[in-house]
Design a protein around this motif. Structure first.
Motif, mmCIF file in Angstrom:
data_model
loop_
_atom_site.group_PDB
_atom_site.id
_atom_site.type_symbol
_atom_site.label_atom_id
_atom_site.label_comp_id
_atom_site.label_asym_id
_atom_site.label_seq_id
_atom_site.Cartn_x
_atom_site.Cartn_y
_atom_site.Cartn_z
ATOM 1 N N LYS A 87 0.789 -1.227 -0.078
ATOM 2 C CA LYS A 87 -0.339 0.180 0.195
ATOM 3 C C LYS A 87 0.695 1.188 0.181
ATOM 4 N N PRO A 88 0.501 2.329 -0.468
ATOM 5 C CA PRO A 88 1.425 3.813 -0.391
ATOM 6 C C PRO A 88 0.856 3.974 0.415
ATOM 7 N N ASP A 89 2.150 4.508 1.474
ATOM 8 C CA ASP A 89 2.176 5.098 2.907
ATOM 9 C C ASP A 89 2.856 6.783 2.452
ATOM 10 N N ALA A 90 3.970 7.063 2.633
ATOM 11 C CA ALA A 90 4.520 8.608 2.500
ATOM 12 C C ALA A 90 3.946 8.847 1.112
ATOM 13 N N ALA A 91 4.160 7.822 -0.138
ATOM 14 C CA ALA A 91 3.554 8.057 -1.482
ATOM 15 C C ALA A 91 2.118 8.255 -1.214
ATOM 16 N N SER A 92 1.790 8.814 -2.822
ATOM 17 C CA SER A 92 -0.119 8.331 -1.901
ATOM 18 C C SER A 92 -0.143 7.410 -3.767
ATOM 19 N N ASP A 93 0.736 6.955 -4.359
ATOM 20 C CA ASP A 93 0.812 5.680 -5.630
ATOM 21 C C ASP A 93 1.934 5.879 -6.613
ATOM 22 N N CYS A 94 2.419 4.575 -7.044
ATOM 23 C CA CYS A 94 3.685 4.264 -6.908
ATOM 24 C C CYS A 94 3.118 3.671 -8.066
ATOM 25 N N LEU A 95 3.781 3.705 -9.510
ATOM 26 C CA LEU A 95 3.543 2.607 -10.642
ATOM 27 C C LEU A 95 4.725 2.470 -11.723
ATOM 28 N N PHE A 96 4.678 1.739 -12.151
ATOM 29 C CA PHE A 96 5.807 1.810 -13.434
ATOM 30 C C PHE A 96 5.350 2.563 -14.697
ATOM 31 N N ARG A 97 5.825 3.377 -14.816
ATOM 32 C CA ARG A 97 5.157 4.478 -15.950
ATOM 33 C C ARG A 97 6.157 3.648 -17.484
ATOM 34 N N GLN A 98 7.151 3.299 -17.727
ATOM 35 C CA GLN A 98 7.681 2.549 -18.158
ATOM 36 C C GLN A 98 8.407 1.227 -17.622
ATOM 37 N N ALA A 99 8.753 0.526 -18.083
ATOM 38 C CA ALA A 99 9.594 -0.832 -18.097
ATOM 39 C C ALA A 99 10.769 -0.424 -16.734
ATOM 40 N N LEU A 100 11.507 -0.284 -16.900
ATOM 41 C CA LEU A 100 12.714 0.347 -16.590
ATOM 42 C C LEU A 100 12.758 1.692 -15.362
ATOM 43 N N VAL A 101 11.349 2.379 -15.456
ATOM 44 C CA VAL A 101 11.319 3.259 -14.262
ATOM 45 C C VAL A 101 9.944 3.328 -13.730
ATOM 46 N N TYR A 102 10.211 3.053 -12.457
ATOM 47 C CA TYR A 102 9.444 2.975 -11.424
ATOM 48 C C TYR A 102 9.291 4.744 -10.863
ATOM 49 N N GLU A 103 7.688 5.558 -10.855
ATOM 50 C CA GLU A 103 7.849 6.643 -10.409
ATOM 51 C C GLU A 103 6.560 6.567 -9.579
ATOM 52 N N CYS A 104 6.974 7.726 -7.791
ATOM 53 C CA CYS A 104 5.710 7.940 -6.535
ATOM 54 C C CYS A 104 5.749 8.888 -6.564
ATOM 55 N N THR A 105 5.034 9.520 -5.969
ATOM 56 C CA THR A 105 4.261 10.861 -6.253
ATOM 57 C C THR A 105 4.028 10.759 -4.642
ATOM 58 N N LEU A 106 4.451 12.121 -4.062
ATOM 59 C CA LEU A 106 4.381 11.889 -2.665
ATOM 60 C C LEU A 106 3.111 12.601 -1.522
ATOM 61 N N ARG A 107 3.160 11.882 -1.203
ATOM 62 C CA ARG A 107 1.268 12.730 -0.690
ATOM 63 C C ARG A 107 1.528 14.738 -0.037
ATOM 64 N N SER A 108 1.084 14.954 0.106
ATOM 65 C CA SER A 108 0.997 16.668 0.142
ATOM 66 C C SER A 108 1.094 16.412 1.614
ATOM 67 N N ASN A 109 1.731 17.246 2.427
ATOM 68 C CA ASN A 109 1.629 18.614 3.625
ATOM 69 C C ASN A 109 2.326 16.896 4.711
ATOM 70 N N LEU A 110 3.501 16.535 3.811
ATOM 71 C CA LEU A 110 4.206 15.330 4.272
ATOM 72 C C LEU A 110 5.001 16.110 4.873
ATOM 73 N N VAL A 111 5.804 16.380 6.565
ATOM 74 C CA VAL A 111 6.275 16.299 7.247
ATOM 75 C C VAL A 111 7.487 15.871 8.581
ATOM 76 N N PHE A 112 8.793 15.901 8.707
ATOM 77 C CA PHE A 112 9.175 15.503 9.825
ATOM 78 C C PHE A 112 8.618 15.884 10.933
ATOM 79 N N HIS A 113 8.518 15.331 12.231
ATOM 80 C CA HIS A 113 8.610 15.305 13.135
ATOM 81 C C HIS A 113 9.687 17.262 14.335
ATOM 82 N N ASN A 114 10.683 17.119 13.264
ATOM 83 C CA ASN A 114 10.645 18.375 13.825
ATOM 84 C C ASN A 114 10.187 19.649 13.163
ATOM 85 N N GLY A 115 9.276 19.558 12.153
ATOM 86 C CA GLY A 115 8.392 20.358 11.348
ATOM 87 C C GLY A 115 9.450 20.527 9.588
#
Length: 498
Positions: A87-115
């Motif tokens: 399942k996606p976690d930090a990513a909103s989705d991940c998929l193979f755009r090409q046979a040798l290119v795997y692309e992930c898009t991050l969720r919005s508003n991700l922050v580390f615990h330090n801000g």
């Protein structure tokens, strides 16, 4: 004294007495404050005999390290060890755009615990850093198909592969792929355990001492595995007896990685005799079928590791004790029997004079000391070897390990072998691993994995010893959420519910 002066003095004394009477009367009529009944509330507690260490996810080799990684850090994907679902976690989705290119898009508003904001640059830094620092932990094998990481914008990560890898997405869910804050984690050095980790996961480690680690649920977490318990304390107890007593007395809510076989048997007998299927103190056992796997692993630095006859003698000497016949456990997709077990093996007579082997084990692993002693006796009596057993040895020829894998897949279980194959087998092992990970044909994959396990049995650098059920007990009202375990079957704090 005049009459008027005496009268004035008497009046003053009388007034003072009246005033004192009023004060005393008021004091007697006012109830005393009730004693304080406030008590310190004990936090939700996980009892164990293992210590919380390896806070930097780039070099995780222990179950506790993996537990910290899955709680404190995020990965692009999360992997369910029981259902094998991604399942996606930090990513909103991940998929193979090409046979040798795997692309992930991050969720919005991700922050580390330090801000600090979490961006694609942090993802690139984290994985490249893990490959630099975590080779001995097996991360290089998981990412062996990776050629380049691109970050076209702050929310997009592109992984360019050198060959089509059907296991690459699973690698992105492993502890090694945990995302760290780039300014806080140097690219070429492991972050000290004296510093609290900085992640973006469902929990934040807020306090740590020699005997406990306290985690607080993160209010800023955005992902697939939010925690439900506000504060969790992981308490390291002295021995298995102390963990069993915590179950009996109810001074903890979970017992994990701390009960040896006799203690588990006693608690299981109470469950079997109970109509409520609980122990006498109301605890339940969570099914972890076949998840306690013990193996002997040769150290790559051992001066005796390249002695094929010696490796073979050790494997044969343990044949009668063996209850697992592959480096991949039974029940895992891709398992194939490879090692002989049972019966009485004939160990060739060889001059072993002058050879002393050090057998190491983790003192925090329940039952490890007793099993190490059994193995020592077997190697001495059946193989004629001189063996010295040492707890927590920095330098050991053989290490008795019950660590769960980075990923509960056939590849994940084989990492100790795939990472450090024998020089003469390295090319064949790499070819078989790549064949298993490139094919879309299930039968071809099964054949490649089977050949890998057969080669492991021929090499004897990772030797299976036993496979039994894991011991995880939870107190009254406590449960584990569906899929509430780490990618290798480790305890996940976000999976605990009360």
């Amino acid at each position: 004294m005049s009459t008027s002066a005496g009268w004035r003095r008497a009046s003053w004394v009388l007034a003072l007495l009246v005033l004192l009477g009023i004060v005393v009367g008021c004091t007697e009529d006012t109830p005393a404050p009730a004693p304080s009944t406030a008590t310190t509330v004990r936090p939700f507690t996980v009892a164990t005999t293992q210590r919380v260490r390896q806070l930097d996810p780039a070099y995780v080799t222990t179950d506790m390290g993996a537990m910290v990684a899955t709680a404190v850090y995020q990965r692009l994907l999360t992997y369910n060890a029981d259902t094998h679902e991604l399942k996606p976690d930090a990513a909103s989705d991940c998929l193979f755009r090409q046979a040798l290119v795997y692309e992930c898009t991050l969720r919005s508003n991700l922050v580390f615990h330090n801000g600090n904001a979490l961006t694609s640059r942090d993802v690139k830094h984290s994985i490249e850093r893990a490959l630099t620092l975590g080779v001995q932990a097996g991360t290089a094998v998981l990412f062996s198909s990776l050629s380049e990481i691109r970050t076209p914008d702050a929310k997009t990560v592109q992984f360019v592969l050198t060959w089509e890898d059907n296991q690459f997405a699973q690698a992105l869910a492993s502890p090694a792929a945990s995302i760290v804050d780039e300014p806080s984690y140097a690219a070429t050095s492991v972050r000290s355990d004296d510093q609290l980790p900085i992640g973006s996961g469902p929990y934040e480690l807020v306090r740590r001492s020699n005997g406990e680690a306290v985690f607080s649920r993160s209010a800023s977490y955005e992902g697939a595995t939010p925690g439900s318990i506000s504060t969790i304390r992981v308490q390291t107890l002295d021995d298995t007896s102390a963990v069993e007593q915590a179950v009996i007395a109810g001074t903890a809510e979970v017992a994990w990685q701390g009960l040896d076989e006799p203690a588990v048997t006693r608690l299981q007998q109470q469950i079997d005799a109970s109509s409520s299927h609980t122990t006498d103190s109301g605890w339940s056992r969570v099914a972890r079928s076949g998840m306690l796997v013990r193996r002997l692993i040769w150290s790559p630095s051992s001066s005796h590791r390249l002695d094929a006859a010696l490796r073979g003698r050790i494997s044969l000497a343990l044949q009668s004790e063996r209850t697992l016949d592959s480096i991949v456990p039974r029940g895992v997709d891709g398992y194939a029997a490879a090692f002989s077990q049972g019966g009485i093996a004939t160990v060739p007579t060889t001059d072993t004079s002058g050879i002393t082997l050090v057998l190491g084990y983790d003192s925090g692993a329940p039952g490890a000391a007793q099993l190490a002693q059994v193995i020592e006796n077997r190697l001495q009596s059946s193989a004629g070897l001189d063996v010295v057993v040492r707890a927590d040895a920095d330098q050991a020829d053989l290490q008795l390990s019950d660590a769960l894998p980075a990923l509960a897949t056939a590849t994940g279980w084989m990492l100790p072998y795939l990472t450090n194959p024998l020089p003469g087998s390295a090319a064949k092992v790499e070819q078989l691993d790549q064949r298993a990970r490139t094919t879309d044909d299930g039968n071809a994959r099964t054949v490649a994995l089977s050949e890998l396990q057969q080669q492991a049995a021929a090499d004897n650098v990772v030797i299976p010893v036993s496979q039994t059920d894991g011991a995880l007990f939870v107190g009254p009202g406590v449960s584990i959420a569906d899929g509430g375990f780490g990618p290798g079957g480790q305890l996940a704090l976000w999976g605990l519910e009360q």
